[in-house]
Design a protein around this motif. Structure first.
Motif, PDB file in Angstrom:
ATOM      1  N   VAL A  21       0.861  -1.182   0.000  1.00 30.50           N
ATOM      2  CA  VAL A  21       0.000   0.000   0.000  1.00 30.50           C
ATOM      3  C   VAL A  21       0.893   1.225   0.000  1.00 30.50           C
ATOM      4  N   VAL A  22       0.726   2.086  -0.995  1.00 29.77           N
ATOM      5  CA  VAL A  22       1.513   3.317  -1.110  1.00 29.77           C
ATOM      6  C   VAL A  22       0.565   4.484  -0.843  1.00 29.77           C
ATOM      7  N   ALA A  23       0.773   5.174   0.252  1.00 31.02           N
ATOM      8  CA  ALA A  23      -0.075   6.306   0.634  1.00 31.02           C
ATOM      9  C   ALA A  23       0.629   7.607   0.269  1.00 31.02           C
ATOM     10  N   SER A  24       0.146   8.275  -0.768  1.00 29.10           N
ATOM     11  CA  SER A  24       0.712   9.558  -1.192  1.00 29.10           C
ATOM     12  C   SER A  24      -0.135  10.664  -0.560  1.00 29.10           C
ATOM     13  N   ILE A  25       0.370  11.261   0.519  1.00 27.96           N
ATOM     14  CA  ILE A  25      -0.433  12.173   1.338  1.00 27.96           C
ATOM     15  C   ILE A  25       0.296  13.488   1.555  1.00 27.96           C
ATOM     16  N   VAL A  26      -0.468  14.465   2.026  1.00 25.96           N
ATOM     17  CA  VAL A  26       0.063  15.807   2.249  1.00 25.96           C
ATOM     18  C   VAL A  26       0.137  16.141   3.731  1.00 25.96           C
ATOM     19  N   GLU A  27      -0.907  15.805   4.466  1.00 23.65           N
ATOM     20  CA  GLU A  27      -1.039  16.287   5.835  1.00 23.65           C
ATOM     21  C   GLU A  27      -0.640  15.229   6.867  1.00 23.65           C
ATOM     22  N   MET A  28      -0.105  15.685   7.984  1.00 25.81           N
ATOM     23  CA  MET A  28       0.334  14.793   9.056  1.00 25.81           C
ATOM     24  C   MET A  28      -0.844  14.003   9.640  1.00 25.81           C
ATOM     25  N   SER A  29      -2.027  14.633   9.682  1.00 27.66           N
ATOM     26  CA  SER A  29      -3.196  13.949  10.228  1.00 27.66           C
ATOM     27  C   SER A  29      -3.524  12.691   9.422  1.00 27.66           C
ATOM     28  N   ASP A  30      -3.351  12.765   8.101  1.00 26.15           N
ATOM     29  CA  ASP A  30      -3.596  11.590   7.260  1.00 26.15           C
ATOM     30  C   ASP A  30      -2.570  10.494   7.540  1.00 26.15           C
ATOM     31  N   GLU A  31      -1.321  10.888   7.759  1.00 32.02           N
ATOM     32  CA  GLU A  31      -0.276   9.902   8.055  1.00 32.02           C
ATOM     33  C   GLU A  31      -0.572   9.187   9.371  1.00 32.02           C
ATOM     34  N   ILE A  32      -0.995   9.937  10.367  1.00 30.42           N
ATOM     35  CA  ILE A  32      -1.330   9.329  11.666  1.00 30.42           C
ATOM     36  C   ILE A  32      -2.500   8.368  11.510  1.00 30.42           C
ATOM     37  N   LEU A  33      -3.512   8.780  10.733  1.00 33.85           N
ATOM     38  CA  LEU A  33      -4.680   7.939  10.520  1.00 33.85           C
ATOM     39  C   LEU A  33      -4.314   6.644   9.812  1.00 33.85           C
ATOM     40  N   VAL A  34      -3.488   6.745   8.776  1.00 36.16           N
ATOM     41  CA  VAL A  34      -3.081   5.548   8.021  1.00 36.16           C
ATOM     42  C   VAL A  34      -2.289   4.594   8.905  1.00 36.16           C
ATOM     43  N   ASN A  35      -1.360   5.121   9.668  1.00 31.56           N
ATOM     44  CA  ASN A  35      -0.553   4.268  10.561  1.00 31.56           C
ATOM     45  C   ASN A  35      -1.423   3.595  11.625  1.00 31.56           C
ATOM     46  N   THR A  36      -2.409   4.327  12.131  1.00 30.58           N
ATOM     47  CA  THR A  36      -3.315   3.753  13.136  1.00 30.58           C
ATOM     48  C   THR A  36      -4.124   2.596  12.554  1.00 30.58           C
ATOM     49  N   LEU A  37      -4.661   2.803  11.355  1.00 25.90           N
ATOM     50  CA  LEU A  37      -5.426   1.746  10.687  1.00 25.90           C
ATOM     51  C   LEU A  37      -4.539   0.542  10.360  1.00 25.90           C
ATOM     52  N   TRP A  38      -3.306   0.810   9.962  1.00 23.45           N
ATOM     53  CA  TRP A  38      -2.378  -0.270   9.619  1.00 23.45           C
ATOM     54  C   TRP A  38      -2.099  -1.163  10.836  1.00 23.45           C
ATOM     55  N   GLU A  39      -1.876  -0.508  11.959  1.00 25.72           N
ATOM     56  CA  GLU A  39      -1.632  -1.277  13.189  1.00 25.72           C
ATOM     57  C   GLU A  39      -2.872  -2.073  13.599  1.00 25.72           C
ATOM     58  N   ALA A  40      -4.049  -1.505  13.376  1.00 24.16           N
ATOM     59  CA  ALA A  40      -5.283  -2.194  13.752  1.00 24.16           C
ATOM     60  C   ALA A  40      -5.495  -3.447  12.907  1.00 24.16           C
ATOM     61  N   PHE A  41      -5.169  -3.387  11.623  1.00 22.06           N
ATOM     62  CA  PHE A  41      -5.332  -4.540  10.746  1.00 22.06           C
ATOM     63  C   PHE A  41      -4.217  -5.572  10.949  1.00 22.06           C
ATOM     64  N   SER A  42      -3.033  -5.109  11.373  1.00 18.53           N
ATOM     65  CA  SER A  42      -1.879  -5.992  11.589  1.00 18.53           C
ATOM     66  C   SER A  42      -1.663  -6.936  10.401  1.00 18.53           C
ATOM     67  N   PRO A  43      -1.325  -6.391   9.229  1.00 17.32           N
ATOM     68  CA  PRO A  43      -1.210  -7.210   8.017  1.00 17.32           C
ATOM     69  C   PRO A  43      -0.089  -8.248   8.113  1.00 17.32           C
ATOM     70  N   PRO A  44      -0.174  -9.323   7.326  1.00 18.75           N
ATOM     71  CA  PRO A  44       0.865 -10.357   7.305  1.00 18.75           C
ATOM     72  C   PRO A  44       2.149  -9.822   6.647  1.00 18.75           C
ATOM     73  N   PRO A  45       3.253 -10.551   6.746  1.00 21.36           N
ATOM     74  CA  PRO A  45       4.548 -10.058   6.239  1.00 21.36           C
ATOM     75  C   PRO A  45       4.574  -9.752   4.745  1.00 21.36           C
ATOM     76  N   HIS A  46       3.738 -10.435   3.946  1.00 20.31           N
ATOM     77  CA  HIS A  46       3.786 -10.200   2.496  1.00 20.31           C
ATOM     78  C   HIS A  46       3.021  -8.939   2.074  1.00 20.31           C
ATOM     79  N   VAL A  47       2.487  -8.198   3.054  1.00 21.49           N
ATOM     80  CA  VAL A  47       1.786  -6.936   2.768  1.00 21.49           C
ATOM     81  C   VAL A  47       2.541  -5.806   3.463  1.00 21.49           C
ATOM     82  N   ALA A  48       2.973  -4.813   2.683  1.00 18.85           N
ATOM     83  CA  ALA A  48       3.806  -3.730   3.215  1.00 18.85           C
ATOM     84  C   ALA A  48       3.116  -2.379   3.044  1.00 18.85           C
ATOM     85  N   LEU A  49       3.625  -1.380   3.771  1.00 12.53           N
ATOM     86  CA  LEU A  49       3.103  -0.017   3.701  1.00 12.53           C
ATOM     87  C   LEU A  49       4.244   0.949   3.424  1.00 12.53           C
TER      88      LEU A  49
END
Length: 490
Positions: free
Chosen positions: A120-148
């Protein structure tokens, strides 16, 4: 239950209006031996309907007959040549947190469940979006073959966001079978969209990109919601028609899938990031909007095919730029029409051999239809004023009958049809035609509805005044010629 009741009442009201028009027309309107025969007025638009009829027939053939066979072949092909990696690139800028969360949830879920190694490649501008994406990523806890991967860019526009995302992907040196899904920040993926799209790249080696079916959630009035849904229903038919020829005319920025080997090329990235037009009167100007048209043009001039997957569905969250329907429709139509015409005027230069006969014809018809769409109404008004008001009433009855039929036919494409569709079909015809005529002489004027950026005026004073004066003169002259034609016709 309430929605069904409102829909029923809406259709009842519409057909009541049609009934009133039936009663208002003069005797002999439906008698072919009468001078008042309705078909005489309708014949003014018969040749223009030819393109619509052609698209509808081709679209239905593709959806119900050709595509099911292609789907079977594609699923066999992908087992032989599966994609090595899937990149899901999302560009987000000034989108509310609720929509952003829905979008990234759907993207992360699809990356996990698609069955291929994914990033998943997140092309973002604002810090709030980065925090939101990282929070969601941790919640899903993807397997090793899925990267951010997070790409932070300045808020200079979507084109820069796309270009930086593509360069990030290029650093991975993806192979020939890797794919890149380019997703807008207000697009929610439906489950299984990637497994539905990926097989066609294995089946058709010359397909460089494809796009998908769309439905929408409109955060606005009922009228605005119906208007958007109608556009998506029409889009589905037209995309299916052009998908039959592997010549889809736009790779929508909401969600399209590309070969990684295409989007990582320096030339392609530059085409998206720095696309421009050299106009004989308006000079050279950079494109601000219409990145989907730039990517399509880049693929066409390099000889790639484009495809449409009607059973791969995405949901878009539409945020109208204004609460007033007419103002919002004007802003959106101005942007869409400008994007289409800027591409059109250069795409036809690629020639018949590169585009194919159908695509070449459709592109030319887009220029002509903005005028032919106005002929019927203008002739009916002039006829009503010059001869008898019943000419205008007969024309309105013709419009009501034909648009009701078109609305019913759109239902066969798989999209829901509302009671406002017949009226909105005609509104779109006239309103879009007027906007296209207006934009034709103002191709350099561009603006984003979300980013509030607009094209800059030329630093050359002479060029600036020349553009303004020549634009007004050409617009005035074009309408004078049009009305002279109507007066001669009637």
């Amino acid at each position: 239950m309430l929605n069904r009741l409102m829909t029923f009442c809406g259709w009842l009201l519409w057909f009541s209006v049609v009934g009133i028009l039936f009663l208002a027309v003069p005797e002999g309107t439906f008698d072919e031996n009468s001078p008042n025969y309705l078909f005489i007025i309708g014949a003014l638009g018969i040749w223009r309907y030819g393109v619509g009829i052609m698209h509808y027939i081709r679209g239905m053939i593709f959806i119900y007959f050709i595509f099911p066979h292609q789907r079977k072949w594609a699923h066999k092909a992908v087992k032989r040549v599966p994609p090595s990696h899937i990149y899901l690139m999302v560009t987000s800028f000034r989108i509310d947190a609720m929509t952003t969360a829905k979008v990234y949830k759907s993207v992360i879920r699809e990356a996990i469940e698609c069955g291929y190694p994914a990033t998943v490649v997140a092309s973002i501008v604002e810090m709030s979006d980065e925090i939101l994406v990282n929070t969601l990523w941790e919640a899903f806890s993807p397997p090793p073959h899925v990267a951010l991967k997070i790409v932070r860019i300045p808020g200079t526009g979507k084109r820069d966001g796309l270009a930086n995302g593509f360069r990030c992907i290029a650093k991975d040196l993806p192979d020939e079978t890797a794919l890149v899904a380019v997703i807008d920040g207000d697009t929610e993926l439906q489950p299984g969209v990637i497994p539905k799209c990926a097989p066609y790249f294995s089946l058709y080696p010359n397909v460089g990109a494809l796009t998908t079916n769309e439905k929408c959630h409109v955060l606005g009035s009922y009228l605005m919601s119906q208007w958007h849904q109608l556009r998506f229903a029409q889009r589905h038919v037209n995309m299916s028609s052009m998908g039959l020829a592997k010549r889809v005319l736009t790779l929508t920025g909401r969600m399209s899938v590309f070969r990684a080997a295409v989007v990582t090329q320096t030339e392609f990235i530059q085409d998206v990031e720095n696309d421009h037009l050299e106009h004989w009167r308006l000079g050279t100007f950079k494109f601000l909007t219409g990145d989907d048209k730039s990517s399509w043009f880049s693929l066409m001039k390099r000889g790639w095919d484009t495809y449409y997957v009607p059973d791969a569905l995405i949901n878009t969250w539409e945020h109208p730029p204004d609460k007033n329907f007419l103002r919002a429709a004007r802003q959106l139509t101005f942007r869409w029409s400008g994007n289409s015409l800027r591409q059109n005027f250069r795409a036809t230069r690629l020639g018949l051999r590169r585009l194919g006969l159908l695509t070449y014809y459709v592109l030319w018809d887009q220029r002509i239809s903005m005028w032919t769409s106005l002929v019927g109404l203008a002739a009916a008004i002039v006829g009503g004023l010059k001869y008898d008001i019943f000419f205008l009433i007969m024309y309105l009855l013709w419009v009501a009958l034909t648009r009701s039929l078109v609305a019913i036919l759109l239902r066969l494409s798989g999209h829901n049809v509302g009671p406002l569709y017949p009226a909105l079909l005609y509104f779109n015809q006239i309103f879009t035609a007027l906007m296209k005529v207006y934009v034709t002489f103002r191709l350099d004027r561009q603006s984003w509805t979300r980013q509030k950026t607009a094209s800059k005026k030329s630093d050359d004073t002479f060029q600036r005044y020349f553009n303004v004066i020549s634009t007004r003169l050409m617009t005035f002259g074009a309408f004078c010629l049009f009305f002279a034609f109507i007066l001669r016709l009637v």
